[in-house]
Design an enzyme around this catalytic site. Structure first.
Site, PDB file in Angstrom:
ATOM      1  N   ARG A  36       0.816  -1.203   0.000  1.00 48.22           N
ATOM      2  CA  ARG A  36       0.000   0.000   0.000  1.00 48.22           C
ATOM      3  C   ARG A  36       0.860   1.268   0.000  1.00 48.22           C
ATOM      4  O   ARG A  36       0.360   2.347  -0.299  1.00 48.22           O
ATOM      5  CB  ARG A  36      -0.963   0.021   1.172  1.00 48.22           C
ATOM      6  CG  ARG A  36      -0.296   0.142   2.540  1.00 48.22           C
ATOM      7  CD  ARG A  36      -1.278  -0.061   3.658  1.00 48.22           C
ATOM      8  NE  ARG A  36      -2.323   0.931   3.655  1.00 48.22           N
ATOM      9  CZ  ARG A  36      -2.221   2.154   4.179  1.00 48.22           C
ATOM     10  NH1 ARG A  36      -1.085   2.516   4.738  1.00 48.22           N
ATOM     11  NH2 ARG A  36      -3.231   2.989   4.154  1.00 48.22           N
ATOM     12  N   ASP A  46      -1.584   8.413   7.560  1.00 50.90           N
ATOM     13  CA  ASP A  46      -1.776   7.156   8.275  1.00 50.90           C
ATOM     14  C   ASP A  46      -1.309   7.247   9.720  1.00 50.90           C
ATOM     15  O   ASP A  46      -0.382   7.981  10.044  1.00 50.90           O
ATOM     16  CB  ASP A  46      -0.934   6.053   7.602  1.00 50.90           C
ATOM     17  CG  ASP A  46      -1.713   5.334   6.520  1.00 50.90           C
ATOM     18  OD1 ASP A  46      -2.921   5.579   6.419  1.00 50.90           O
ATOM     19  OD2 ASP A  46      -1.099   4.559   5.790  1.00 50.90           O
TER      20      ASP A  46
END
Ligand SMILES: CN1CCN(Cc2ccc(Cn3ccc4ccc(-c5n[nH]c(N)c5C#N)cc43)cc2)CC1
Length: 246
Positions: free
Chosen positions: A157, A172
């Protein structure tokens, strides 16, 4: 990035055909190759395990199939991969490791089962390539496949173009940046009222500064509740920086 996975359960990795990782494979961003360890056995029963020297419970994975598999997968190649060995006794896998491994051109994951892989396999491989023994957490799994799925997702990712939204990677949890190491705060979407529960008004205010500050406050609150260990890593300077930000 090329990722090779050696396992006795190739079907375990069907999820890598789905969603964003599946799309990354189709687009050529990610080259994932699965290998059945039993392809490198030569007996009628395709034997991959045997009893442990020194006694003890369970079985240990034989070195010969692994040696032949790693030779076949990594030999005759212009470059050398990094070999990742999931194991309960490995170093903790963190977001920093995911970021570091995402910069590697080629990873090979060796998925053990039973009580693990004969230790000579890692020692032999280390003469030809970097080897990392890694654990995804302090709990016991039955083999390395789940851990490999977790690590492949955490690494893939981060590859440019896989998420298609660079912003979300930057924001994140555990990603480096402002207020490092805070967990995510609450998230909301339509409808504005659901079962008499309203979305926090600040999120509907259009005041981006107020929204940013509210989100950082909520992230701090949630981190204190769920991950006080992460807060202890934050220095007073970090916290002062938070207070300065509007
Ligand atoms: C008598 N005692 C002596 C100690 N053993 C310890 C032990 C040895 C192997 C296994 C099963 N297994 C085989 C390969 C393999 C790879 C990863 C993981 C794994 N588990 N948890 C993680 N975070 C993992 C990761 N990443 C487990 C694996 C389970 C427990 C138990 C029996």
């Amino acid at each position: 990035m090329r990722i090779d996975i050696i396992t006795i359960f190739p079907d375990y990795f069907a999820p890598l055909d789905l969603s964003l990782i599946g799309k990354a494979r189709t687009s050529g961003l990610l080259d994932v190759r699965l290998h059945d360890l039993r392809s490198w056995t030569h007996d009628r029963h395709n034997t991959v395990d045997d009893t442990p020297y020194g006694g003890g419970p369970g079985m240990v994975m034989k070195p010969e199939p692994w040696g032949e598999a790693l030779d076949a997968v990594t030999g005759n190649a212009p470059s050398v991969p990094r070999l990742i060995l999931p194991t309960p006794s490995g170093a903790p896998f963190t977001q920093a490791d995911a970021s570091r491994l995402a910069r590697e051109p080629w990873l090979v994951f060796a998925c053990g089962r039973y009580e693990g892989i004969d230790s000579r396999v890692a020692a032999d491989a280390a003469e030809r390539m970097p080897v990392e023994e890694v654990s995804i957490g302090d709990y016991v799994l039955n083999g390395g496949e789940s851990a490999t799925l977790v690590m492949v997702e955490a690494v893939s990712r981060l590859l440019p173009g896989v998420l298609g939204n660079a912003e979300s990677v930057a924001q994140d949890s555990f990603a480096p940046g402002a207020m490092d190491n805070l967990v995510e705060g609450p998230v909301y979407t339509k409808p504005a009222v659901w079962r008499d529960r309203e979305v926090p008004p600040v999120l509907l205010s259009g005041d981006h500064g107020a929204v940013d500050r509210w989100r950082r406050d909520e992230a701090l609150r949630k981190t204190a509740r769920n991950r006080p260990d992460l807060l202890r890593r934050l220095t007073s300077e970090d916290l002062d920086q938070h207070d300065r930000q509007v």
